[in-house]
Design a protein around this motif. Structure first.
Motif, PDB file in Angstrom:
ATOM      1  N   ARG A 291       0.833  -1.199   0.000  1.00  0.00           N
ATOM      2  CA  ARG A 291       0.000   0.000   0.000  1.00  0.00           C
ATOM      3  C   ARG A 291       0.873   1.256   0.000  1.00  0.00           C
ATOM      4  O   ARG A 291       0.615   2.211  -0.725  1.00  0.00           O
ATOM      5  CB  ARG A 291      -0.918  -0.032   1.237  1.00  0.00           C
ATOM      6  CG  ARG A 291      -1.824   1.171   1.406  1.00  0.00           C
ATOM      7  CD  ARG A 291      -2.906   1.120   0.342  1.00  0.00           C
ATOM      8  NE  ARG A 291      -3.521   2.424   0.151  1.00  0.00           N
ATOM      9  CZ  ARG A 291      -4.775   2.707   0.459  1.00  0.00           C
ATOM     10  NH1 ARG A 291      -5.566   1.798   0.978  1.00  0.00           N
ATOM     11  NH2 ARG A 291      -5.262   3.900   0.225  1.00  0.00           N
ATOM     12  N   HIS A 292       1.914   1.219   0.805  1.00  0.00           N
ATOM     13  CA  HIS A 292       2.733   2.426   0.906  1.00  0.00           C
ATOM     14  C   HIS A 292       3.434   2.737  -0.422  1.00  0.00           C
ATOM     15  O   HIS A 292       3.511   3.890  -0.830  1.00  0.00           O
ATOM     16  CB  HIS A 292       3.749   2.321   2.037  1.00  0.00           C
ATOM     17  CG  HIS A 292       4.330   3.649   2.360  1.00  0.00           C
ATOM     18  ND1 HIS A 292       3.674   4.579   3.121  1.00  0.00           N
ATOM     19  CD2 HIS A 292       5.465   4.249   1.941  1.00  0.00           C
ATOM     20  CE1 HIS A 292       4.374   5.688   3.171  1.00  0.00           C
ATOM     21  NE2 HIS A 292       5.478   5.516   2.471  1.00  0.00           N
ATOM     22  N   LEU A 293       3.911   1.688  -1.095  1.00  0.00           N
ATOM     23  CA  LEU A 293       4.597   1.931  -2.375  1.00  0.00           C
ATOM     24  C   LEU A 293       3.621   2.488  -3.412  1.00  0.00           C
ATOM     25  O   LEU A 293       3.951   3.407  -4.169  1.00  0.00           O
ATOM     26  CB  LEU A 293       5.261   0.650  -2.882  1.00  0.00           C
ATOM     27  CG  LEU A 293       6.429   0.135  -2.034  1.00  0.00           C
ATOM     28  CD1 LEU A 293       7.028  -1.119  -2.652  1.00  0.00           C
ATOM     29  CD2 LEU A 293       7.517   1.193  -1.891  1.00  0.00           C
ATOM     30  N   TYR A 342      13.570  10.409   6.833  1.00  0.00           N
ATOM     31  CA  TYR A 342      14.140  11.141   5.690  1.00  0.00           C
ATOM     32  C   TYR A 342      13.054  11.509   4.693  1.00  0.00           C
ATOM     33  O   TYR A 342      12.281  10.664   4.258  1.00  0.00           O
ATOM     34  CB  TYR A 342      15.231  10.315   4.986  1.00  0.00           C
ATOM     35  CG  TYR A 342      15.992  11.161   3.989  1.00  0.00           C
ATOM     36  CD1 TYR A 342      16.975  12.025   4.421  1.00  0.00           C
ATOM     37  CD2 TYR A 342      15.677  11.131   2.632  1.00  0.00           C
ATOM     38  CE1 TYR A 342      17.645  12.845   3.532  1.00  0.00           C
ATOM     39  CE2 TYR A 342      16.346  11.948   1.729  1.00  0.00           C
ATOM     40  CZ  TYR A 342      17.329  12.795   2.190  1.00  0.00           C
ATOM     41  OH  TYR A 342      17.988  13.606   1.304  1.00  0.00           O
ATOM     42  N   ARG A 343      12.997  12.786   4.362  1.00  0.00           N
ATOM     43  CA  ARG A 343      12.056  13.246   3.343  1.00  0.00           C
ATOM     44  C   ARG A 343      12.823  14.109   2.358  1.00  0.00           C
ATOM     45  O   ARG A 343      13.731  14.837   2.745  1.00  0.00           O
ATOM     46  CB  ARG A 343      10.920  14.071   3.959  1.00  0.00           C
ATOM     47  CG  ARG A 343      10.231  13.359   5.115  1.00  0.00           C
ATOM     48  CD  ARG A 343       8.827  13.878   5.328  1.00  0.00           C
ATOM     49  NE  ARG A 343       7.969  13.517   4.206  1.00  0.00           N
ATOM     50  CZ  ARG A 343       7.152  14.345   3.599  1.00  0.00           C
ATOM     51  NH1 ARG A 343       7.080  15.590   3.979  1.00  0.00           N
ATOM     52  NH2 ARG A 343       6.419  13.945   2.584  1.00  0.00           N
ATOM     53  N   VAL A 344      12.434  14.035   1.093  1.00  0.00           N
ATOM     54  CA  VAL A 344      13.094  14.874   0.094  1.00  0.00           C
ATOM     55  C   VAL A 344      12.519  16.270   0.243  1.00  0.00           C
ATOM     56  O   VAL A 344      11.297  16.435   0.271  1.00  0.00           O
ATOM     57  CB  VAL A 344      12.819  14.328  -1.325  1.00  0.00           C
ATOM     58  CG1 VAL A 344      13.471  15.210  -2.369  1.00  0.00           C
ATOM     59  CG2 VAL A 344      13.301  12.894  -1.443  1.00  0.00           C
ATOM     60  N   GLY A 346      11.285  20.098  -0.480  1.00  0.00           N
ATOM     61  CA  GLY A 346      10.659  20.800  -1.605  1.00  0.00           C
ATOM     62  C   GLY A 346       9.777  19.916  -2.463  1.00  0.00           C
ATOM     63  O   GLY A 346       9.582  20.175  -3.638  1.00  0.00           O
ATOM     64  N   GLN A 347       9.260  18.831  -1.859  1.00  0.00           N
ATOM     65  CA  GLN A 347       8.457  17.917  -2.670  1.00  0.00           C
ATOM     66  C   GLN A 347       7.076  17.713  -2.079  1.00  0.00           C
ATOM     67  O   GLN A 347       6.410  16.739  -2.391  1.00  0.00           O
ATOM     68  CB  GLN A 347       9.174  16.561  -2.681  1.00  0.00           C
ATOM     69  CG  GLN A 347       9.412  16.025  -4.049  1.00  0.00           C
ATOM     70  CD  GLN A 347       9.828  14.589  -3.935  1.00  0.00           C
ATOM     71  OE1 GLN A 347       9.448  13.848  -3.032  1.00  0.00           O
ATOM     72  NE2 GLN A 347      10.620  14.163  -4.870  1.00  0.00           N
ATOM     73  N   GLN A 348       6.705  18.610  -1.148  1.00  0.00           N
ATOM     74  CA  GLN A 348       5.435  18.401  -0.436  1.00  0.00           C
ATOM     75  C   GLN A 348       4.275  18.381  -1.429  1.00  0.00           C
ATOM     76  O   GLN A 348       4.225  19.156  -2.364  1.00  0.00           O
ATOM     77  CB  GLN A 348       5.191  19.501   0.598  1.00  0.00           C
ATOM     78  CG  GLN A 348       6.384  19.877   1.437  1.00  0.00           C
ATOM     79  CD  GLN A 348       7.081  18.692   2.080  1.00  0.00           C
ATOM     80  OE1 GLN A 348       6.574  17.578   2.053  1.00  0.00           O
ATOM     81  NE2 GLN A 348       8.253  18.911   2.606  1.00  0.00           N
ATOM     82  N   GLY A 358       7.525   6.069   6.097  1.00  0.00           N
ATOM     83  CA  GLY A 358       6.851   5.075   5.262  1.00  0.00           C
ATOM     84  C   GLY A 358       7.799   4.070   4.648  1.00  0.00           C
ATOM     85  O   GLY A 358       7.590   2.854   4.753  1.00  0.00           O
ATOM     86  N   LEU A 359       8.864   4.557   4.018  1.00  0.00           N
ATOM     87  CA  LEU A 359       9.783   3.632   3.345  1.00  0.00           C
ATOM     88  C   LEU A 359      10.609   2.838   4.369  1.00  0.00           C
ATOM     89  O   LEU A 359      11.059   1.733   4.076  1.00  0.00           O
ATOM     90  CB  LEU A 359      10.690   4.384   2.375  1.00  0.00           C
ATOM     91  CG  LEU A 359       9.975   4.904   1.121  1.00  0.00           C
ATOM     92  CD1 LEU A 359      10.910   5.750   0.273  1.00  0.00           C
ATOM     93  CD2 LEU A 359       9.432   3.746   0.285  1.00  0.00           C
ATOM     94  N   THR A 360      10.784   3.420   5.556  1.00  0.00           N
ATOM     95  CA  THR A 360      11.460   2.660   6.614  1.00  0.00           C
ATOM     96  C   THR A 360      10.597   1.457   6.993  1.00  0.00           C
ATOM     97  O   THR A 360      11.097   0.358   7.219  1.00  0.00           O
ATOM     98  CB  THR A 360      11.690   3.549   7.860  1.00  0.00           C
ATOM     99  OG1 THR A 360      12.112   4.830   7.433  1.00  0.00           O
ATOM    100  CG2 THR A 360      12.711   2.944   8.783  1.00  0.00           C
TER     101      THR A 360
HETATM  102  P1  ADP Z   1       6.579   9.817   3.751  1.00  0.00           P
HETATM  103  O1  ADP Z   1       5.833   9.025   4.792  1.00  0.00           O
HETATM  104  O2  ADP Z   1       7.020  11.157   4.221  1.00  0.00           O
HETATM  105  O3  ADP Z   1       5.964   9.821   2.403  1.00  0.00           O
HETATM  106  P2  ADP Z   1       8.448   7.897   2.794  1.00  0.00           P
HETATM  107  O4  ADP Z   1       9.440   7.183   3.634  1.00  0.00           O
HETATM  108  O5  ADP Z   1       7.348   7.134   2.192  1.00  0.00           O
HETATM  109  O6  ADP Z   1       7.942   9.098   3.673  1.00  0.00           O
HETATM  110  O7  ADP Z   1       9.226   8.625   1.623  1.00  0.00           O
HETATM  111  C1  ADP Z   1      10.339   9.424   1.904  1.00  0.00           C
HETATM  112  C2  ADP Z   1      10.527  10.434   0.828  1.00  0.00           C
HETATM  113  O8  ADP Z   1      10.793   9.788  -0.392  1.00  0.00           O
HETATM  114  C3  ADP Z   1       9.294  11.261   0.561  1.00  0.00           C
HETATM  115  O9  ADP Z   1       9.338  12.412   1.328  1.00  0.00           O
HETATM  116  C4  ADP Z   1       9.394  11.572  -0.911  1.00  0.00           C
HETATM  117  O10 ADP Z   1      10.067  12.798  -1.047  1.00  0.00           O
HETATM  118  C5  ADP Z   1      10.258  10.489  -1.489  1.00  0.00           C
HETATM  119  N1  ADP Z   1       9.492   9.535  -2.306  1.00  0.00           N
HETATM  120  C6  ADP Z   1       8.922   8.380  -1.910  1.00  0.00           C
HETATM  121  N2  ADP Z   1       8.325   7.737  -2.943  1.00  0.00           N
HETATM  122  C7  ADP Z   1       8.496   8.529  -4.019  1.00  0.00           C
HETATM  123  C8  ADP Z   1       8.106   8.436  -5.417  1.00  0.00           C
HETATM  124  N3  ADP Z   1       7.395   7.401  -5.895  1.00  0.00           N
HETATM  125  N4  ADP Z   1       8.485   9.444  -6.226  1.00  0.00           N
HETATM  126  C9  ADP Z   1       9.202  10.511  -5.765  1.00  0.00           C
HETATM  127  N5  ADP Z   1       9.594  10.652  -4.485  1.00  0.00           N
HETATM  128  C10 ADP Z   1       9.253   9.678  -3.618  1.00  0.00           C
END
Ligand code: ADP
Length: 399
Positions: A291-293, A342-344, A346-348, A358-360
């Motif tokens: 789901r998260h992906l 970790y969040r990228v 400027g991508q909000q 989430g990815l963790t």
């Molecule tokens: P969050 O719960 O903040 O979304 P994630 O661990 O899922 O955190 O993701 C971390 C960061 O990875 C996000 O802040 C986003 O910037 C980047 N990211 C995740 N999936 C994608 C994707 N499919 N495309 C672009 N950036 C992504």
């Protein structure tokens, strides 16, 4: 006297000379014989030097491999052992005898290591390996290439990270304890902020402010839930371990995500290979990872984009890939994406404020199932996230 150069491949290695104390005339036969001798001597000297150099190099390499505290394992592409350093032999309690040529599975009964070595991608990838004695190792694996680009075999370097893991666990426990204590005051704040409009008439600005308080408190509560969930995921041990049809799980999760995708104007596509083997694991954790992906794919893709979900078999692994044509991720961010929080920047994405956890979660869940997660992405073009899990009954099966 006669003097001849010792020449090998246009390199002058030395000279050969022969002198008589009395006067002597060298016949053509004699000088031919001496020339042949000089040629053979040159080849012998060149070979001796070559041997010395390669033997020196070999001894140096052997000394380095012996001295390194990290376990080094090299196999051929069919996972037959080519080299094991003493640290690797100690780690897996292997016999002193020569075990080169034996299959890695015969000698080392560790499914996660086999999974790490079998992974055939070209980049170096990291895997976590837990031993029965409680130690945790970080295994980085890569392929070894010939000059023509073909693969000679696989390399794994294992480093003991038990202390780091313990520290990490203590950190998580501390954060979890604080988070837990924050839950009550936050729910009080949420309750009172929601009740404000009920106890008296608010003007427009007051209503707006109280709404903002509620949204802020909700975000904090979500973060706390995520932190506590992560701790739960990392501490449960194969709770509801069952065999699942992974492609069906994926399709169900995809249908749950569809309304959000439609609302955002994103097309969700699903495809699967012919025969997908089942996987064993915890259904709610697997669903959460899938789901998260998918959610991230939808979240980080602009309206009009497409998110493609595909389930495939690669050797003994079931592999889910989620491809989007969204914002993409730079190389520097890719390396840190699976780190906690970790969040990228400027991508909000509009309203959504994630926790960066989430990815963790996805990584923890994949490792719990003996699998792994990785990505390929190009900034501005899109990303593909892969989740691979060992098929049930395979080498990596933990059930
Ligand atoms: P969050 O719960 O903040 O979304 P994630 O661990 O899922 O955190 O993701 C971390 C960061 O990875 C996000 O802040 C986003 O910037 C980047 N990211 C995740 N999936 C994608 C994707 N499919 N495309 C672009 N950036 C992504």
């Amino acid at each position: 006297m006669i003097a001849l150069p010792l020449l090998h491949e246009a390199n002058l290695l030395g000279g050969l000379w022969l002198g008589y104390s009395a006067s002597h005339h060298f016949s053509p036969e004699e000088s031919n014989l001496l020339t042949t001798l000089a040629g053979q001597a040159a080849v012998a000297v060149a070979n001796a030097r070559l041997f010395e150099t390669s033997e020196g190099g070999r001894q140096q390499l052997a000394a380095i491999l012996t001295a390194t505290p990290d376990a080094v394992i090299v196999t051929d592409s069919r996972l037959r052992i080519l080299l094991l350093n003493p640290a690797a032999k100690d780690l897996f309690e292997l016999p002193e005898e020569d075990i080169r040529g034996r299959r890695i599975n015969e000698m080392i009964h560790h499914p996660q290591l086999a999974v790490a070595l079998r992974a055939s991608d070209e980049r170096t990838s990291a895997h976590e390996i837990k031993l029965a004695d409680g130690r945790t190792f970080s295994a980085s694996t890569s392929s070894i290439f010939r000059q023509d680009g073909s693969i000679i075999g696989r390399l794994a370097v294992l480093r003991d990270v038990t202390d780091f893991k313990q520290l990490d666990r203590q950190k998580t426990d501390a954060i979890a304890a604080v988070s837990h204590d924050l839950k009550n005051p936050l729910s009080l704040m949420h309750g009172y902020a929601t009740m404000l409009p009920m106890v008296g008439k608010l003007n427009v600005r007051q209503r707006e402010f109280s709404k903002k308080i509620v949204v802020g408190v909700e975000q904090m509560s979500k973060l706390i839930e995520d932190v506590l969930d992560l701790q739960r995921i990392e501490s449960i041990l194969g709770s509801d371990w069952e065999t699942h049809r992974f492609e069906e799980l994926t399709q169900n999760v995809l249908e749950e995500a569809r309304p959000t995708a439609i609302a955002k104007g994103i097309q969700l596509e699903y495809s699967l290979a012919d025969e997908i083997r089942p996987v064993s694991g915890d259904e709610s954790l697997l669903r959460r990872a899938i789901r998260h992906l998918i959610d991230n794919g939808v979240r980080y893709t602009k309206a009009g984009g497409t998110v493609r979900v595909h389930v495939d078999m690669r050797a003994d692994d079931v592999v889910l890939s989620v491809t989007d044509n969204g914002v993409g991720i730079s190389r520097a961010d890719q390396d840190r994406l699976f780190e906690r929080f970790y969040r990228v920047s400027g991508q909000q994405d509009g309203e959504y404020v994630g926790s960066g956890l989430g990815l963790t979660f996805v990584k923890s869940i994949s490792e719990r199932h003996g699998g792994r997660v990785w990505l390929e992405s190009q900034l501005g073009q899109g990303s593909t996230f892969f989740l691979s899990l060992p098929a049930s009954g395979g080498e990596g099966d933990q059930s």
